[in-house]
Design an enzyme around this catalytic site. Structure first.
Site, PDB file in Angstrom:
ATOM      1  N   HIS A   1       0.811  -1.222   0.000  1.00  0.00           N
ATOM      2  CA  HIS A   1       0.000   0.000   0.000  1.00  0.00           C
ATOM      3  C   HIS A   1       0.843   1.270   0.000  1.00  0.00           C
ATOM      4  O   HIS A   1       0.463   2.259  -0.581  1.00  0.00           O
ATOM      5  CB  HIS A   1      -0.977   0.007   1.187  1.00  0.00           C
ATOM      6  N   ASP A   2       1.994   1.242   0.648  1.00  0.00           N
ATOM      7  CA  ASP A   2       2.810   2.456   0.756  1.00  0.00           C
ATOM      8  C   ASP A   2       3.994   2.475  -0.199  1.00  0.00           C
ATOM      9  O   ASP A   2       4.933   3.245   0.001  1.00  0.00           O
ATOM     10  CB  ASP A   2       3.328   2.611   2.191  1.00  0.00           C
TER      11      ASP A   2
ATOM     12  N   LYS B   1       5.705   5.598  -1.293  1.00  0.00           N
ATOM     13  CA  LYS B   1       6.608   6.387  -0.440  1.00  0.00           C
ATOM     14  C   LYS B   1       8.041   6.373  -0.965  1.00  0.00           C
ATOM     15  O   LYS B   1       8.857   7.211  -0.585  1.00  0.00           O
ATOM     16  CB  LYS B   1       6.572   5.859   1.003  1.00  0.00           C
TER      17      LYS B   1
ATOM     18  N   ASP C   1      -4.032  -0.514   7.952  1.00  0.00           N
ATOM     19  CA  ASP C   1      -2.886   0.398   7.966  1.00  0.00           C
ATOM     20  C   ASP C   1      -2.927   1.339   9.171  1.00  0.00           C
ATOM     21  O   ASP C   1      -1.928   1.517   9.870  1.00  0.00           O
ATOM     22  CB  ASP C   1      -2.883   1.207   6.663  1.00  0.00           C
TER      23      ASP C   1
HETATM   24  P1  C2E Z   1       1.766   6.172   8.364  1.00  0.00           P
HETATM   25  O1  C2E Z   1       2.723   6.591   9.428  1.00  0.00           O
HETATM   26  O2  C2E Z   1       1.855   4.776   7.875  1.00  0.00           O
HETATM   27  O3  C2E Z   1       0.291   6.438   8.880  1.00  0.00           O
HETATM   28  C1  C2E Z   1      -0.794   5.905   8.188  1.00  0.00           C
HETATM   29  C2  C2E Z   1      -2.081   6.533   8.669  1.00  0.00           C
HETATM   30  O4  C2E Z   1      -2.298   6.197  10.054  1.00  0.00           O
HETATM   31  C3  C2E Z   1      -2.111   8.038   8.628  1.00  0.00           C
HETATM   32  O5  C2E Z   1      -2.434   8.501   7.335  1.00  0.00           O
HETATM   33  C4  C2E Z   1      -3.233   8.322   9.635  1.00  0.00           C
HETATM   34  O6  C2E Z   1      -4.481   8.068   9.051  1.00  0.00           O
HETATM   35  C5  C2E Z   1      -2.985   7.266  10.712  1.00  0.00           C
HETATM   36  N1  C2E Z   1      -2.127   7.833  11.751  1.00  0.00           N
HETATM   37  C6  C2E Z   1      -0.811   7.639  11.953  1.00  0.00           C
HETATM   38  N2  C2E Z   1      -0.392   8.286  13.036  1.00  0.00           N
HETATM   39  C7  C2E Z   1      -1.457   8.947  13.544  1.00  0.00           C
HETATM   40  C8  C2E Z   1      -1.652   9.811  14.685  1.00  0.00           C
HETATM   41  O7  C2E Z   1      -0.735  10.088  15.442  1.00  0.00           O
HETATM   42  N3  C2E Z   1      -2.919  10.286  14.897  1.00  0.00           N
HETATM   43  C9  C2E Z   1      -3.942   9.954  14.070  1.00  0.00           C
HETATM   44  N4  C2E Z   1      -5.155  10.451  14.335  1.00  0.00           N
HETATM   45  N5  C2E Z   1      -3.784   9.158  12.978  1.00  0.00           N
HETATM   46  C10 C2E Z   1      -2.554   8.670  12.722  1.00  0.00           C
HETATM   47  P2  C2E Z   1      -2.025   9.994   6.925  1.00  0.00           P
HETATM   48  O8  C2E Z   1      -2.328  10.938   8.044  1.00  0.00           O
HETATM   49  O9  C2E Z   1      -2.670  10.250   5.610  1.00  0.00           O
HETATM   50  O10 C2E Z   1      -0.488   9.959   6.770  1.00  0.00           O
HETATM   51  C11 C2E Z   1       0.110   9.288   5.712  1.00  0.00           C
HETATM   52  C12 C2E Z   1       1.576   9.154   5.922  1.00  0.00           C
HETATM   53  O11 C2E Z   1       2.156  10.458   6.005  1.00  0.00           O
HETATM   54  C13 C2E Z   1       1.958   8.493   7.226  1.00  0.00           C
HETATM   55  O12 C2E Z   1       1.946   7.092   7.073  1.00  0.00           O
HETATM   56  C14 C2E Z   1       3.363   9.052   7.442  1.00  0.00           C
HETATM   57  O13 C2E Z   1       4.321   8.392   6.651  1.00  0.00           O
HETATM   58  C15 C2E Z   1       3.231  10.462   6.946  1.00  0.00           C
HETATM   59  N6  C2E Z   1       2.942  11.417   8.016  1.00  0.00           N
HETATM   60  C16 C2E Z   1       1.724  11.818   8.441  1.00  0.00           C
HETATM   61  N7  C2E Z   1       1.850  12.760   9.434  1.00  0.00           N
HETATM   62  C17 C2E Z   1       3.188  12.937   9.623  1.00  0.00           C
HETATM   63  C18 C2E Z   1       3.960  13.787  10.506  1.00  0.00           C
HETATM   64  O14 C2E Z   1       3.426  14.556  11.315  1.00  0.00           O
HETATM   65  N8  C2E Z   1       5.313  13.690  10.412  1.00  0.00           N
HETATM   66  C19 C2E Z   1       5.918  12.840   9.527  1.00  0.00           C
HETATM   67  N9  C2E Z   1       7.252  12.790   9.474  1.00  0.00           N
HETATM   68  N10 C2E Z   1       5.216  12.032   8.662  1.00  0.00           N
HETATM   69  C20 C2E Z   1       3.877  12.091   8.735  1.00  0.00           C
HETATM   70 FE    FE Z   2      -0.077   5.426   3.083  1.00  0.00          FE
HETATM   71 FE    FE Z   3       1.443   2.030   5.986  1.00  0.00          FE
END
Ligand code: C2E
Ligand code: FE
Ligand code: FE
Ligand code: SIN
Ligand code: SIN
Ligand code: SIN
Length: 391
Positions: A241-242, A245, A325
């Site tokens: 899925h990712d 990235k 995910d």
């Molecule tokens: P990921 O880390 O694999 O997170 C996937 C999804 O899990 C996120 O999609 C979000 O829907 C949920 N998620 C993850 N952490 C949190 C959280 O702390 N709180 C909440 N409410 N939901 C969370 P999203 O938001 O579309 O993010 C997609 C990707 O973007 C993330 O994949 C990550 O790689 C990156 N990302 C998102 N926010 C940040 C950030 O603040 N800092 C960094 N460095 N990367 C971020």
């Molecule tokens: Fe994703």
């Molecule tokens: Fe993921």
């Protein structure tokens, strides 16, 4: 291999049709062999043999269609390389193109028959029977071909066509799952190639994250009653899925803190990037992976990305992977956040039921929570190589 009619063939003249009893025994014998066989090549040999004996033909071949190459291929015996012919060649090619069975009892009188092959081999083809075979989706995946009826009638009959169709239906499922199995291996090789080209350094989340997402997806897919084949396909596709990235710059991907709005816009492109990377494959698993990559950040309420697709317009694979995910992301340490405790995650899932997540799937998630937590613990990140305590 034991032939049912050999023992009636001592005079070297005509053979006779099988009795219904013999036919039943033959089918039982082969159904057992066929259902234990996982190798496509071996299945082809078995099925050809069954067909040949059922209709008392001199030769029988099962051809499989290789769409990408526009060829038919088969394996006639162990240790002999596969034979390939153009997919439109000869009578069998016509049967496949027209999706119709063909019986020719005077091959040389038919302009579709290519006498060249006989001239090369010295064989004399009199009768040909060709029957296209289909998978569960009704797509032609190959064809049975029987040559030269060995009874006194010296001609194939519509009854023979029925027997061959019967053989095809008995063995079709085994063949399809063997093809799927082979395809899985091919696909895995394809993926490993793609991934290793890019280099494994890009994303820290690969290892157990992808295994967990695969297993959560399996539980959810089974829970809403997707057919086994789709469950398998999704299970293999969801880890990708990712994959988009790979195209996100390190400065954004590995940023230790919160992303700016601008950075998040860049981050969001990973969904479309993944979709674009995978969309041209014709392998079902990679097609599913393209869907998963493109739609895993869509939300049920239409507030997700990249398209803001809503409700059941989001592919079921996308809706399943979204839950898998997020559940995994929340439960894991990321460069930008620490892992959440389970009860906090569950609270979020309750709030997001019908918002971010498909409500029906959310119910399945809660129904199967025990199984899901067991998967989380089994593929836990705590004891990976880097962090495992020294023995
Ligand atoms: P990921 O880390 O694999 O997170 C996937 C999804 O899990 C996120 O999609 C979000 O829907 C949920 N998620 C993850 N952490 C949190 C959280 O702390 N709180 C909440 N409410 N939901 C969370 P999203 O938001 O579309 O993010 C997609 C990707 O973007 C993330 O994949 C990550 O790689 C990156 N990302 C998102 N926010 C940040 C950030 O603040 N800092 C960094 N460095 N990367 C971020
Ligand atoms: Fe994703
Ligand atoms: Fe993921
Ligand atoms: C092949 O290409 O060898 C057959 C597997 C498939 O259906 O793609
Ligand atoms: C084989 O597995 O025997 C050949 C497969 C192929 O060439 O498509
Ligand atoms: C995309 O087009 O980028 C994703 C595919 C989809 O959401 O349908």
């Amino acid at each position: 291999m034991h032939d049912y009619y050999d023992e009636f063939d001592s005079t070297g003249t005509f053979r006779r049709e099988l009795t219904p009893d013999e036919m039943l025994k033959l089918i039982f014998e082969y159904v057992a062999k066929i259902s234990n066989e996982k190798q496509v090549d071996n299945l082809l040999v078995l099925m050809a043999d069954l067909g040949r004996q059922l209709v008392v033909a001199d030769r029988c071949t099962l051809w499989l269609l290789d769409d990408a190459k526009g060829e038919l291929w088969t394996k006639v015996a162990h240790g002999i390389p596969p034979i390939r012919i153009p997919a439109t060649a000869g009578i069998v090619g016509h049967a496949i193109t027209d999706r119709e069975p063909i019986i020719l009892n005077d091959a040389y009188a038919d302009p579709r028959f290519n006498q060249e092959v006989d001239r090369k081999t010295g064989y004399r083809t009199r009768n040909i029977l060709a029957l296209p075979i289909h998978n569960n989706d009704g797509e032609v995946i190959g064809a049975y071909q029987a040559i030269n009826k060995m009874t006194e009638a010296a001609a194939f009959s519509p009854k023979d066509l029925e027997y061959i169709a019967l053989a095809a239906s008995y063995s079709g499922k085994a063949l399809e799952s063997a093809i799927l199995y082979q395809e899985i291996e091919d696909t895995q090789r394809e993926i490993i190639f793609t991934m290793s080209e890019v280099g494994e350094s890009r994303s820290k989340e690969t290892g157990n994250h992808v295994k967990r997402v695969a297993e959560y997806s399996r539980v959810l897919a089974q829970g809403i009653g997707l057919p086994d084949r789709e469950v398998e396909i999704l299970c293999l596709a969801s880890p990708m899925h990712d994959i988009g990235k790979i195209g996100i710059p390190d400065a954004v991907l590995k940023k230790p803190g919160k992303l700016t709005e601008e950075e998040f816009e860049i981050m969001k492109t990973h969904a479309s990037l993944g979709y674009e990377m995978l969309k041209n494959s014709r392998r079902p698993i990679l097609r599913a992976a393209a869907i998963v990559a493109g739609e895993h950040h869509e939300k049920y309420n239409g507030r997700g990305y990249p398209h803001g697709t809503k409700g059941e317009e989001i592919h079921i694979y996308g809706r399943i992977t979204a839950i898998a995910d997020v559940f995994d992301a929340l439960g894991s340490d990321r460069c930008y956040k620490s892992a959440w405790p389970l009860d906090r995650i569950l609270n979020l899932f309750r709030e997001e039921r019908g918002q971010h997540f498909d409500p029906h799937l959310t119910d399945v998630f809660f129904d199967r929570l025990e199984e899901i937590v067991a998967i989380r613990d089994k593929f836990s990140d705590i004891f990976t190589k880097e962090t495992a305590p020294e023995a």
